[in-house]
Design a protein around this motif. Structure first.
Motif: not given
Length: 79
Positions: A47-72
């Motif tokens: 994307x050509x952007x810093x990782x922190x900015x990428x993660x901050x953009x995730x909600x705009x695309x409705x993409x979760x930054x956390x992936x937990x399984x049922x056990x977690x």
């Protein structure tokens, strides 16, 4: 990588060519991250952007930054 697109698409989205191409790179990176094919660092690089900015953009695309399984999740909310 080069992706051909019709000349009218940037205008259709009310963007300059540069804005359209940047958002398209970001959308591709978001989808590959969401699918688990790329890490957030790899996606940010594409994307050509810093990782922190990428993660901050995730909600705009409705993409979760956390992936937990049922056990977690159960462990997190246990006494």
């Amino acid at each position: 990588m080069t992706i051909d697109y019709p000349d009218f698409l940037p205008a259709l989205t009310n963007q300059s060519v540069a804005e359209f191409e940047q958002e398209s790179r970001l959308a591709l990176a978001m989808k590959m991250y969401e699918l688990g094919r790329w890490s957030s660092g790899q996606a940010a690089r594409v994307a050509g952007i810093p990782r922190a900015r990428f993660l901050l953009e995730c909600p705009r695309f409705k993409v979760s930054t956390v992936s937990w399984d049922d056990e977690e999740i159960e462990a997190e909310f246990a006494d």
